[in-house]
Design a protein around this motif. Structure first.
Motif, PDB file in Angstrom:
ATOM      1  N   UNK A   1       0.829  -1.202   0.000  1.00 57.25           N
ATOM      2  CA  UNK A   1       0.000   0.000   0.000  1.00 57.25           C
ATOM      3  C   UNK A   1       0.866   1.255   0.000  1.00 57.25           C
ATOM      4  N   UNK A   2       0.329   2.307  -0.589  1.00 54.36           N
ATOM      5  CA  UNK A   2       1.001   3.607  -0.560  1.00 54.36           C
ATOM      6  C   UNK A   2       0.227   4.543   0.352  1.00 54.36           C
ATOM      7  N   UNK A   3       0.685   4.659   1.588  1.00 48.82           N
ATOM      8  CA  UNK A   3       0.129   5.604   2.542  1.00 48.82           C
ATOM      9  C   UNK A   3      -1.341   5.337   2.875  1.00 48.82           C
ATOM     10  N   UNK A   4      -1.749   4.073   2.854  1.00 49.35           N
ATOM     11  CA  UNK A   4      -3.145   3.751   3.205  1.00 49.35           C
ATOM     12  C   UNK A   4      -3.190   2.429   3.969  1.00 49.35           C
ATOM     13  N   UNK A   5      -2.602   2.364   5.164  1.00 48.55           N
ATOM     14  CA  UNK A   5      -2.566   1.111   5.926  1.00 48.55           C
ATOM     15  C   UNK A   5      -3.945   0.569   6.277  1.00 48.55           C
ATOM     16  N   UNK A   6      -4.923   1.456   6.516  1.00 47.09           N
ATOM     17  CA  UNK A   6      -6.266   0.990   6.860  1.00 47.09           C
ATOM     18  C   UNK A   6      -6.896   0.265   5.680  1.00 47.09           C
ATOM     19  N   UNK A   7      -6.713   0.807   4.485  1.00 48.13           N
ATOM     20  CA  UNK A   7      -7.251   0.159   3.286  1.00 48.13           C
ATOM     21  C   UNK A   7      -6.606  -1.200   3.100  1.00 48.13           C
ATOM     22  N   UNK A   8      -5.300  -1.301   3.311  1.00 45.34           N
ATOM     23  CA  UNK A   8      -4.591  -2.573   3.170  1.00 45.34           C
ATOM     24  C   UNK A   8      -5.092  -3.589   4.197  1.00 45.34           C
ATOM     25  N   UNK A   9      -5.318  -3.128   5.437  1.00 48.54           N
ATOM     26  CA  UNK A   9      -5.803  -4.022   6.495  1.00 48.54           C
ATOM     27  C   UNK A   9      -7.201  -4.546   6.175  1.00 48.54           C
ATOM     28  N   UNK A  10      -8.054  -3.682   5.642  1.00 47.40           N
ATOM     29  CA  UNK A  10      -9.401  -4.099   5.263  1.00 47.40           C
ATOM     30  C   UNK A  10      -9.354  -5.116   4.124  1.00 47.40           C
ATOM     31  N   UNK A  11      -8.444  -4.880   3.172  1.00 49.81           N
ATOM     32  CA  UNK A  11      -8.302  -5.817   2.066  1.00 49.81           C
ATOM     33  C   UNK A  11      -7.804  -7.171   2.566  1.00 49.81           C
ATOM     34  N   UNK A  12      -6.876  -7.148   3.524  1.00 51.75           N
ATOM     35  CA  UNK A  12      -6.388  -8.394   4.107  1.00 51.75           C
ATOM     36  C   UNK A  12      -7.536  -9.187   4.727  1.00 51.75           C
ATOM     37  N   UNK A  13      -8.394  -8.514   5.491  1.00 53.57           N
ATOM     38  CA  UNK A  13      -9.529  -9.188   6.123  1.00 53.57           C
ATOM     39  C   UNK A  13     -10.449  -9.798   5.073  1.00 53.57           C
ATOM     40  N   UNK A  14     -10.689  -9.058   4.000  1.00 53.43           N
ATOM     41  CA  UNK A  14     -11.578  -9.548   2.950  1.00 53.43           C
ATOM     42  C   UNK A  14     -10.984 -10.751   2.239  1.00 53.43           C
ATOM     43  N   UNK A  15      -9.680 -10.709   1.975  1.00 54.87           N
ATOM     44  CA  UNK A  15      -9.029 -11.834   1.313  1.00 54.87           C
ATOM     45  C   UNK A  15      -9.035 -13.072   2.210  1.00 54.87           C
ATOM     46  N   UNK A  16      -8.821 -12.870   3.493  1.00 54.28           N
ATOM     47  CA  UNK A  16      -8.843 -14.003   4.421  1.00 54.28           C
ATOM     48  C   UNK A  16     -10.236 -14.609   4.520  1.00 54.28           C
ATOM     49  N   UNK A  17     -11.263 -13.781   4.385  1.00 61.37           N
ATOM     50  CA  UNK A  17     -12.639 -14.268   4.486  1.00 61.37           C
ATOM     51  C   UNK A  17     -13.086 -14.976   3.210  1.00 61.37           C
ATOM     52  N   UNK A  18     -12.619 -14.502   2.072  1.00 61.12           N
ATOM     53  CA  UNK A  18     -13.106 -15.013   0.789  1.00 61.12           C
ATOM     54  C   UNK A  18     -12.188 -16.043   0.133  1.00 61.12           C
ATOM     55  N   UNK A  19     -10.903 -15.983   0.463  1.00 62.56           N
ATOM     56  CA  UNK A  19      -9.929 -16.793  -0.258  1.00 62.56           C
ATOM     57  C   UNK A  19      -9.257 -17.818   0.664  1.00 62.56           C
ATOM     58  N   UNK A  20      -8.381 -18.631   0.083  1.00 65.01           N
ATOM     59  CA  UNK A  20      -7.734 -19.705   0.824  1.00 65.01           C
ATOM     60  C   UNK A  20      -6.210 -19.577   0.757  1.00 65.01           C
ATOM     61  N   UNK A  21      -5.735 -18.363   0.960  1.00 64.75           N
ATOM     62  CA  UNK A  21      -4.294 -18.146   1.023  1.00 64.75           C
ATOM     63  C   UNK A  21      -3.752 -18.726   2.328  1.00 64.75           C
ATOM     64  N   UNK A  22      -2.520 -19.212   2.274  1.00 62.78           N
ATOM     65  CA  UNK A  22      -1.894 -19.720   3.492  1.00 62.78           C
ATOM     66  C   UNK A  22      -1.355 -18.582   4.345  1.00 62.78           C
ATOM     67  N   UNK A  23      -1.039 -17.456   3.707  1.00 57.63           N
ATOM     68  CA  UNK A  23      -0.455 -16.322   4.424  1.00 57.63           C
ATOM     69  C   UNK A  23      -0.745 -15.032   3.670  1.00 57.63           C
TER      70      UNK A  23
END
Length: 278
Positions: free
Chosen positions: A233-255
């Motif tokens: 992310x470029x200067x938007x940690x909250x947006x990155x954190x929200x995207x992480x939560x969404x990816x963890x909820x929808x996808x099957x990444x190991x990390x």
């Protein structure tokens, strides 16, 4: 066998990897509004973003010289792996290759390979992490190269930006009509082609909608399962954190990794931009 991984500064390594003695970063430089920014530990993101906001001209970037790469290669490792941003986007790869040829003349016993990541930012990080994992496993040099090339062929990179102005002004959007990026004020879901060029994948009325479409696209790709994904992310940690939560909820990444953009990624992602690779 000792090894070294040399990356250009578009590879947005997390702090713990930067501390790893196996990694050496070669900085690019940025010119904006009359100032020069070196993309190393002295880089100040807020200064650059402010400089770009107040400048009527697009910022420009300069890749490392072959000598800078040669200095980074050194003579203290048996195997040297080099990861650069896409050869379609920068001369960094070409300069690294020139340095490789010089290295092979001066130190013929050293194994050295330059990888064209066909990506940038988080994509480069994924390639560098793959090299490190393979090299630490004890695989021979040629096997590390072969497996990493196979990984590069599979890697996918997507990005959503608040503004595409810097990309447009610097000629990185040659296949996208200016009216789409400017007059209509829409947000684009962008991606990288297998060759490392930028392409348009979709459009939306807001960044939130564009990110949602990105998540849908990733979730529908069975190749993502069990892999690591990196969010830069470029200067938007909250947006990155929200995207992480969404990816963890929808996808099957190991990390899921969250990375902060360095200077070169900040130039092209600009304030609020997100780059995702897996």
């Amino acid at each position: 066998m000792s090894f070294k991984i040399v990356v250009d500064s578009c590879c947005d390594l997390p702090p713990q990897m930067l501390k790893d003695p196996h990694f050496v970063k070669v900085p690019l430089t940025i010119r904006s509004n009359g100032s020069v920014f070196v993309d190393d530990e002295t880089f100040d993101q807020q200064d650059l973003l402010e400089s770009m906001r107040t400048s009527e001209e697009a910022p420009s970037t300069a890749c490392p010289s072959p000598q800078a790469y040669l200095d980074a290669y050194g003579d203290d490792a048996d195997d040297v792996y080099v990861v650069t941003l896409s050869a379609q986007l920068s001369g960094s790869h070409n300069c690294a290759e020139q340095a490789r040829m010089l290295m092979e003349e001066e130190h013929p016993k050293v194994n050295i390979h330059v990888f064209n990541s066909c990506s940038a930012s988080s994509g480069e990080v994924m390639v560098a992490m793959t090299v490190k994992e393979l090299a630490e496993s004890g695989l021979p040099f040629k096997h590390v190269v072969r497996e990493t090339q196979a990984f590069i062929a599979r890697i996918k990179t997507y990005f959503v930006l608040e503004t595409l102005e810097n990309l447009r002004k610097n000629g990185r959007l040659t296949k996208i009509q200016a009216m789409v990026t400017g007059a209509l004020k829409i947000k684009l879901l962008m991606g990288g082609t297998p060759e490392g060029e930028i392409c348009k994948l979709g459009q939306a009325l807001s960044v939130k909608q564009a990110l949602s479409r990105m998540i849908d696209k990733i979730a529908s790709d069975p190749d993502h399962e069990g892999r690591t994904v990196a969010i830069c992310h470029c200067n938007c940690p909250e947006r990155a954190a929200q995207l992480k939560e969404s990816l963890q909820a929808r996808c099957k990444f190991s990390k899921v990794l969250i990375l902060k953009s360095g200077g070169i990624t900040s130039v092209y992602a600009n304030d609020g931009g997100i780059v995702v690779s897996y």
